[in-house]
Write a protein that holds these residues in place. Structure first.
Motif, PDB file in Angstrom:
ATOM      1  N   ALA A 134       8.112   2.043   9.215  1.00 39.40           N
ATOM      2  CA  ALA A 134       8.809   1.088   8.363  1.00 39.40           C
ATOM      3  C   ALA A 134       9.966   0.435   9.097  1.00 39.40           C
ATOM      4  O   ALA A 134      10.213  -0.782   8.992  1.00 39.40           O
ATOM      5  N   ILE A 158       6.173   7.688   8.778  1.00 31.44           N
ATOM      6  CA  ILE A 158       6.203   6.527   7.877  1.00 31.44           C
ATOM      7  C   ILE A 158       7.528   5.801   7.996  1.00 31.44           C
ATOM      8  O   ILE A 158       7.588   4.557   8.035  1.00 31.44           O
ATOM      9  N   LEU A 201       4.800  13.549   8.583  1.00 28.60           N
ATOM     10  CA  LEU A 201       4.248  12.323   8.009  1.00 28.60           C
ATOM     11  C   LEU A 201       5.360  11.412   7.520  1.00 28.60           C
ATOM     12  O   LEU A 201       5.330  10.175   7.715  1.00 28.60           O
TER      13      LEU A 201
END
Length: 217
Positions: free
Chosen positions: A211, A207, A203
């Motif tokens: 980003a 992320i 995860l």
């Protein structure tokens, strides 16, 4: 009064009766003398039976009292042997008295008296040998039973030892089972933690990638 004490009392009465009748033999003659001898022989047999019962009762006594009981039983055996010797001496003395009387009566009656005396001595000797064999056989029986009792006691102790060892093994087995379950639970938690860490890592990577993507764009 215990059963042993009752046997001891009966034995005392019998020995007193044997002593009294034995001392009275020299004063008897004819049929009364024969009756007295038969009575004494019967009383001796009863005393021997009582001694067997006393020996059995002594063996069943607690260990603390068994030694004292054995000493008393041995003294009773010695007492009965002494009475038997007195009885035989009284019979021999009676035969000697008859022989002396026959010598006074005349030489024609001496051979007959000698034969009676010889038969009496032979019968007395046979009775003594039979009594000794019976006592020896009974002693061996008691010793064999005592050995058997000791073997049974040892087997009982060995059985108790084996039972305790088996119970300890069962306890160890149960402890090992509990330890195995605990280890299995710990392994499962380790695997679960690894899966959680892997998912969390994925995860975070996702992320970070998103980003970066939006930052570059």
């Amino acid at each position: 009064m215990s059963l042993l004490e009752d046997y001891e009392h009966q034995f005392g009465v019998l020995t007193a009766d044997i002593t009294s009748k034995t001392h009275g033999i020299p004063n008897l003659s004819g049929q009364p003398r024969k009756n007295a001898i038969s009575d004494i022989e019967r009383l001796v047999e009863e005393a021997q039976d009582l001694l067997e019962q006393i020996d059995l009762e002594v063996r069943d006594l607690p260990s603390a009292a068994r030694q004292t009981g054995s000493v008393r039983a041995k003294s009773y055996h010695d007492e009965l042997r002494r009475l038997q010797k007195d009885f035989r001496r009284a019979q021999v003395a009676m035969a000697d008295a008859v022989h002396g009387r026959d010598e006074l009566l005349g030489p024609d009656d001496v051979p007959h008296s000698e034969d009676q005396r010889e038969r009496l001595l032979q019968n007395t000797e046979r009775m003594q040998k039979s009594s000794n064999r019976l006592e020896e056989g009974y002693r061996m029986t008691l010793e064999t039973e005592e050995i058997g009792r000791g073997i049974m006691d040892n087997l009982h102790r060995d059985r108790e030892t084996m039972t305790r060892a088996r119970d300890r093994l069962r306890g160890v087995d149960q402890d090992l089972g509990k330890s195995g379950r605990i280890l299995n639970g710990m392994v499962r938690r380790v695997y679960q933690n690894r899966v959680i860490l892997t998912v969390v890592g994925l995860l975070m990577v996702g992320i970070i990638a998103v980003a970066i993507y939006f930052a570059v764009k």
